[in-house]
Enzyme design. Structure first.
Site, PDB file in Angstrom:
ATOM      1  N   PRO A 118       0.831  -1.213   0.000  1.00 51.68           N
ATOM      2  CA  PRO A 118       0.000   0.000   0.000  1.00 51.68           C
ATOM      3  C   PRO A 118       0.861   1.256   0.000  1.00 51.68           C
ATOM      4  CG  PRO A 118      -0.200  -1.193   2.086  1.00 51.68           C
ATOM      5  CD  PRO A 118       0.660  -2.021   1.197  1.00 51.68           C
TER       6      PRO A 118
ATOM      7  N   ASP B 104       5.636   3.829   1.681  1.00 55.66           N
ATOM      8  CA  ASP B 104       4.901   2.669   2.171  1.00 55.66           C
ATOM      9  C   ASP B 104       3.987   3.131   3.312  1.00 55.66           C
ATOM     10  OD1 ASP B 104       4.104   0.342   3.477  1.00 55.66           O
ATOM     11  OD2 ASP B 104       5.994  -0.703   3.051  1.00 55.66           O
ATOM     12  N   HIS B 105       2.681   3.117   3.041  1.00 59.71           N
ATOM     13  CA  HIS B 105       1.741   3.703   3.995  1.00 59.71           C
ATOM     14  C   HIS B 105       1.549   2.820   5.232  1.00 59.71           C
ATOM     15  CE1 HIS B 105      -0.951   6.646   5.329  1.00 59.71           C
ATOM     16  NE2 HIS B 105      -1.783   6.746   4.299  1.00 59.71           N
ATOM     17  N   ARG B 106       2.120   1.601   5.188  1.00 54.59           N
ATOM     18  CA  ARG B 106       2.012   0.772   6.399  1.00 54.59           C
ATOM     19  C   ARG B 106       2.900   1.355   7.491  1.00 54.59           C
ATOM     20  NH1 ARG B 106       4.025  -4.779   4.288  1.00 54.59           N
ATOM     21  NH2 ARG B 106       5.561  -3.322   3.496  1.00 54.59           N
TER      22      ARG B 106
END
Ligand code: CAO
Length: 425
Positions: A224, A399-401
């Site tokens: 994501p 990386d949106h995590r």
């Protein structure tokens, strides 16, 4: 004396490669460090130099062959001793298989490879010719192979965790579980239509670089990710850069990318979550206290990403010179696998070519990448009037995590402000 020249170990992670080109002929005088073959591996394509000099008496490989570390590439006569004991007929050309001696050498080399593999991988039947598919190099029982095939798992991707030298069904299951847990999706091979129904077509085998790029991009895009855009006013920076280049006594040209390398290493120190990787399996974040930055290089074989190591310890001139050298190596097939490993962040500058913006794909397991587009003069409203300013479009994919949008906006603003204050560099 006749000597075998074998494929040396070029990197710990590389055991096998495909010969793209044989660069020498039987009968040639081979010098030390002279490139013998062009080798393509999972990590890179590069020329393999000879460790010794001598007259080439036999070439045991040809284009398209797979060769393992330790496999014999060719034989030389170093002209020192024993030359009489091994009668070698001179070759007129490098046609493999036409000469009896070569056939004997080839058979011997093949049987050595096969014997080695049979010993290592008892359950695997290696074809009685040079190895065709490197998945056969993975040690697993036929039942596990079938299980992996049914799940669409490539056994080469499965980490061997219990150190018994063989991939088990449990390890395949754990791998599949981790792929789902980390959000990585397996690429599905959707059947293609018959394009020849609408006109002429040509089919060309994919190069290794293209195949690796396709695989790693598919995986990376399954993470994501979001892209943050901004623009830096580099009017003063460009003046400074041009002055520096004119003043510089050396041939080294200070470039936008080398300045960015230096600034990004400072930004990574300031924002450590951008210099990290995420381990979903162990629910950990791995912060790195070193600053290695990859730079995307456009080559005629496709995209290659050499890594500039310890960027924080080098000045802009040193970085410019190292980047020029790495980019040249990438373009001249001289980049070694370890020069493409260990990056924490990547810069992709397409500004030399053009474009107003693009969203780069995070190069997993890194967590962020900076895209740079072409700087251009725009009218900017300053002190109640428009002024012509040189603006550099930047795009940061992350990386949106691990990274939140606000962190990304702060990171990119920090970079822009640093670019706007060139005296800091
Ligand atoms: N805006 C405007 N001009 C730019 C620029 C930018 N963002 N970036 C570079 N330029 C200019 C340079 O100033 C230079 O001009 P001068 O010759 O007048 O000084 C010219 O473009 C060429 O620069 P360069 O390529 O020699 O130097 P660099 O260090 O900036 O870039 C490298 C090096 C390796 C990044 C570049 O050559 C390259 O390969 N870029 C392509 C990267 C790529 O393929 N990315 C895509 C990855 S995703 O598929």
């Amino acid at each position: 004396m006749i000597k075998e020249i074998k494929l040396p170990e070029v990197s710990e992670s590389i055991q096998v490669g495909t010969i793209v080109k044989v660069l020498v002929n039987t009968g040639d005088m081979l010098e030390e460090d002279q490139p013998m073959i062009e080798l393509e591996t999972e990590k890179a394509m590069f020329e393999v130099p000879s460790p010794e000099k001598g007259k080439i008496v036999a070439i045991l490989v040809k284009e398209g062959d797979k060769i393992e570390v330790g496999g014999v590439i060719l034989k030389i006569d170093d002209g020192l001793a024993d030359a009489v004991s091994v009668p070698v007929k001179e070759e007129k050309n490098n046609n493999i298989g036409k000469n009896n001696e070569e056939q004997i050498f080839l058979k011997k080399a093949q049987s050595e490879i096969i014997a080695k593999n049979t010993k290592l991988f008892e359950q695997v039947s290696i074809p009685a010719e040079v190895i065709k598919d490197d998945s056969t190099l993975v040690n697993a029982s036929p039942a596990v192979r079938k299980f992996a095939r049914e799940l669409g798992v490539d056994l080469k991707d499965v980490p061997e965790t219990d150190n018994d030298g063989r991939i088990t069904e449990k390890e395949v299951k754990n791998y599949v579980k981790s792929v789902f847990e980390t959000g990585g999706l397996r690429q599905v091979n959707v059947p293609l239509p018959d394009f020849s129904r609408w006109g002429e077509i040509r089919k060309v085998p994919m190069s290794k670089v293209r195949a690796i790029t396709a695989r790693s991009m598919s995986y990376s895009l399954s993470i994501p990710q979001v892209t943050q855009y901004d623009k830096a006013d580099i009017t003063e920076l460009e003046e400074f850069r041009k002055k520096q280049s004119a003043k510089s006594k050396s041939d080294v040209k200070v470039t936008v990318t080398s300045i960015l390398l230096r600034l990004i290493s400072s930004a990574l120190r300031q924002f450590p979550q951008f210099n990290a990787s995420i381990d979903m399996k162990n629910q950990e974040i791995i912060y790195k206290d070193y600053y290695n930055i990859g730079v995307a290089v456009d080559t005629d074989r496709g995209l290659l990403v050499p890594v500039v190591k310890d960027v924080d310890k080098k000045n802009v001139i040193e970085l410019s010179s190292e980047l020029t050298e790495l980019a040249e190596k990438a373009r001249n097939k001289k980049l070694m696998p370890d020069e493409m490993e260990g990056g924490n962040f990547t810069i992709s500058n397409l500004g030399g070519i053009g474009g107003t913006g693009f969203s780069p794909i995070v190069y997993s397991p890194q967590v962020a990448i900076l895209g740079v587009s072409r700087g251009s003069t725009e009218a900017v409203w300053i002190d109640e009037k428009f002024e012509p300013r040189l603006l550099l479009p930047l795009s940061l994919s992350y990386d949106h995590r691990l990274i939140d949008g606000a962190d990304a906006a702060r990171f990119l603003r920090w970079v822009c402000e640093a670019l706007e204050n060139p005296f800091l560099i």
